[in-house]
Design a protein around this motif. Sequence first.
Motif, short mmCIF file in Angstrom:
data_model
loop_
_atom_site.label_atom_id
_atom_site.label_comp_id
_atom_site.label_asym_id
_atom_site.label_seq_id
_atom_site.Cartn_x
_atom_site.Cartn_y
_atom_site.Cartn_z
N UNK A 203 0.97 -1.12 -0.01
CA UNK A 203 -0.14 0.06 0.02
C UNK A 203 1.01 1.19 -0.01
N UNK A 204 0.48 2.32 -0.73
CA UNK A 204 1.19 3.53 -0.56
C UNK A 204 0.64 4.50 0.20
N UNK A 205 1.35 4.57 1.26
CA UNK A 205 0.86 5.58 2.38
C UNK A 205 1.25 6.72 2.15
N UNK A 206 0.98 7.83 3.22
CA UNK A 206 1.32 9.08 3.27
C UNK A 206 2.72 9.18 3.54
N UNK A 207 3.15 8.30 4.23
CA UNK A 207 4.59 8.43 4.69
C UNK A 207 5.23 7.27 4.39
N UNK A 208 4.97 6.06 4.15
CA UNK A 208 5.67 4.66 3.90
C UNK A 208 5.07 4.29 2.48
N UNK A 209 5.84 3.84 1.58
CA UNK A 209 5.24 3.04 0.41
C UNK A 209 5.78 1.63 0.63
N UNK A 210 4.54 0.97 0.75
CA UNK A 210 4.70 -0.82 1.28
C UNK A 210 5.62 -1.48 -0.10
N UNK A 211 5.46 -0.68 -1.37
CA UNK A 211 6.47 -1.52 -2.41
C UNK A 211 7.74 -1.81 -1.97
N UNK A 212 8.22 -0.75 -1.07
CA UNK A 212 9.74 -0.95 -0.63
C UNK A 212 9.98 -1.99 0.20
N UNK A 213 8.88 -2.65 0.90
CA UNK A 213 9.05 -3.72 1.72
C UNK A 213 8.41 -5.06 0.99
N UNK A 214 8.61 -5.29 -0.20
CA UNK A 214 8.24 -6.45 -0.86
C UNK A 214 9.08 -7.56 -0.61
N UNK A 215 10.32 -7.20 -0.76
CA UNK A 215 11.39 -8.37 -0.60
C UNK A 215 11.32 -8.65 0.82
N UNK A 216 11.15 -7.72 1.80
CA UNK A 216 10.88 -8.22 3.41
C UNK A 216 9.84 -9.23 3.36
N UNK A 217 8.46 -8.82 2.93
CA UNK A 217 7.58 -9.64 2.87
C UNK A 217 7.90 -11.05 2.41
N UNK A 218 8.49 -11.25 1.31
CA UNK A 218 8.87 -12.40 0.86
C UNK A 218 9.91 -13.36 1.70
N UNK A 219 10.81 -12.64 2.05
CA UNK A 219 11.62 -13.32 2.99
C UNK A 219 11.14 -13.81 4.37
N UNK A 220 9.86 -13.05 4.72
CA UNK A 220 9.13 -13.59 6.04
C UNK A 220 8.13 -14.75 5.58
N UNK A 221 7.88 -15.01 4.46
CA UNK A 221 7.30 -16.30 3.85
C UNK A 221 5.89 -15.91 3.24
N UNK A 222 5.81 -14.72 2.50
CA UNK A 222 4.59 -14.25 1.84
C UNK A 222 4.60 -15.24 0.50
N UNK A 223 3.73 -15.89 -0.07
CA UNK A 223 3.50 -16.44 -1.11
C UNK A 223 2.75 -15.75 -2.40
N UNK A 224 2.39 -14.69 -1.90
CA UNK A 224 1.53 -13.74 -3.08
C UNK A 224 1.90 -12.19 -2.60
N UNK A 225 2.01 -11.43 -3.62
CA UNK A 225 2.25 -10.31 -3.66
C UNK A 225 1.12 -9.31 -4.39
N UNK A 226 0.24 -8.28 -3.72
CA UNK A 226 -0.54 -7.55 -4.62
C UNK A 226 0.11 -6.09 -4.50
N UNK A 227 0.17 -5.38 -5.63
CA UNK A 227 0.91 -4.27 -5.87
C UNK A 227 0.35 -3.39 -6.90
#
Length: 487
Positions: free
Chosen positions: A43-67
């Motif tokens: 999610x693109x927030x007012x302060x933080x863009x979630x796209x910057x954390x896609x790799x972190x989410x994958x490393x944590x075990x995510x099997x799908x990314x919505x972007x």
Amino acid sequence: MKLLKDILYGVGIVAVNGTTDTMVNAICFDSRKVGLDDVFVAVKGTLVDGHSYIDTALNAGANAIICETMPVNLVNGITYVQVKNGNAALAIMASNFYGTPSKNLKLVGVTGTNGKTTISSLLYQLFKKAGYKVGLLSTIKIMIDDKEIKATHTTPDAITINKSLAEMNNAGVEFCFMEVSSHGIHQKRIEGLVFEGAIFTNLSHDHLDYHKTFAEYRDTKKLLFDGLPKTAWALTNIDDKNGAVMLQNTKAKKQTYALKTYADFRAQILENQFSGQLLKIDDNELWSKLIGDFNAYNMLAIYATAQLLGLEKMEILRLLSELENVDGRFQYYISGKNITAIVDYAHTPDALKNVLNTINALRTGNEDVITVVGCGGDRDKSKRPVMGHIASEMSTKVVFTSDNPRTESPSEILKEVEAGVEAQNTRKVLTIENREQAIKTACQLAQPKDIILIAGKGHETYQETNGVRIDFDDYKIVKQLLTSLEK
């Protein structure tokens, strides 16, 4: 676990890479909370863009990314779904994941600048008294019938909303009343929700740091009504010049309430005093413990809503007379020396003016009105001098003080508040940055029969400075200080 394709139903999809037949365990938009087989929504927030954390989410075990923007490097075995709007996708997915829980109860949204918390909280109170299982999503708390959860935002994130609604379904809740903020609407947190009805209270100067223009702020509120189905109802305060605007494009059944003009639901104030007010609603007299014109509007909106939801008129009137004030909304304490202290959430010019109008209408003229007020940091700066002007113009004495400065300098905020004070009112004004010391000074200045108004924080029990919150409760502090001065 749920199939990804099932929870994507209704989402505006641009492209898919991988299979949507994969099973997902949970939905996350915070990469720190991602677990094995979760779907991560960037999610693109007012302060933080979630796209910057896609790799972190994958490393944590995510099997799908919505972007909204596909990553340059795609990982094999991971499903990527590009969507038009990440916030909207998150909300619709959350609703699907939890089985569209808003369909299984009667959900009523309350929006406007002032009155949202009072109306939603008192509707919860009224329907509980009527014997129903009830839910509440408010600034102060989330209620799942009798279970209480402290709230952190006016409109919670979409996952919290739908998870709470699902818990309400499991608890047998029949009605839920929800504050709907302009931020929540703009950030698509209410997408996918099915509303039984919506209430518009009023519109005045607020959140222009976020929305930039008043027109944008108004039109964002209007989106709630634009999205109502024709099976729903839309209730608006027609005395407010923006009330009719809310109804312009709605498919819902249009209903109005007013004190001053013709409307479907009307009320008249017959008597007003500190102990309460006498109202006339639909030719029936009602004594309410809540005082002031603004509370007359609130009570009328509650009366109208209860009727639209099927309660019987005379039962509603009886229950209205039993309603107690909401914490931090014109909450008052009278000391042994007959000094009245009022704590109110008034943090906008219009709300402050309404509260001071109510106080000044009730006083005989011999008492001093001592107002303690400030403005929060990292919020709409343009309202600061307006607040300073109103407080100094409508009070006998004023103490300007700090109010959640957040990352801003408290002294700079106070200078902007002081800028609104006209020359003839400067003699009334003191500036004391420390909020507790400011309240203490107001208590020391007060004489028997005087009225102290502490505005801005209301129900909040903290003071926030540079990301750190310390315990601070205006009501507890003023009560302690007035008690200590009696000894």
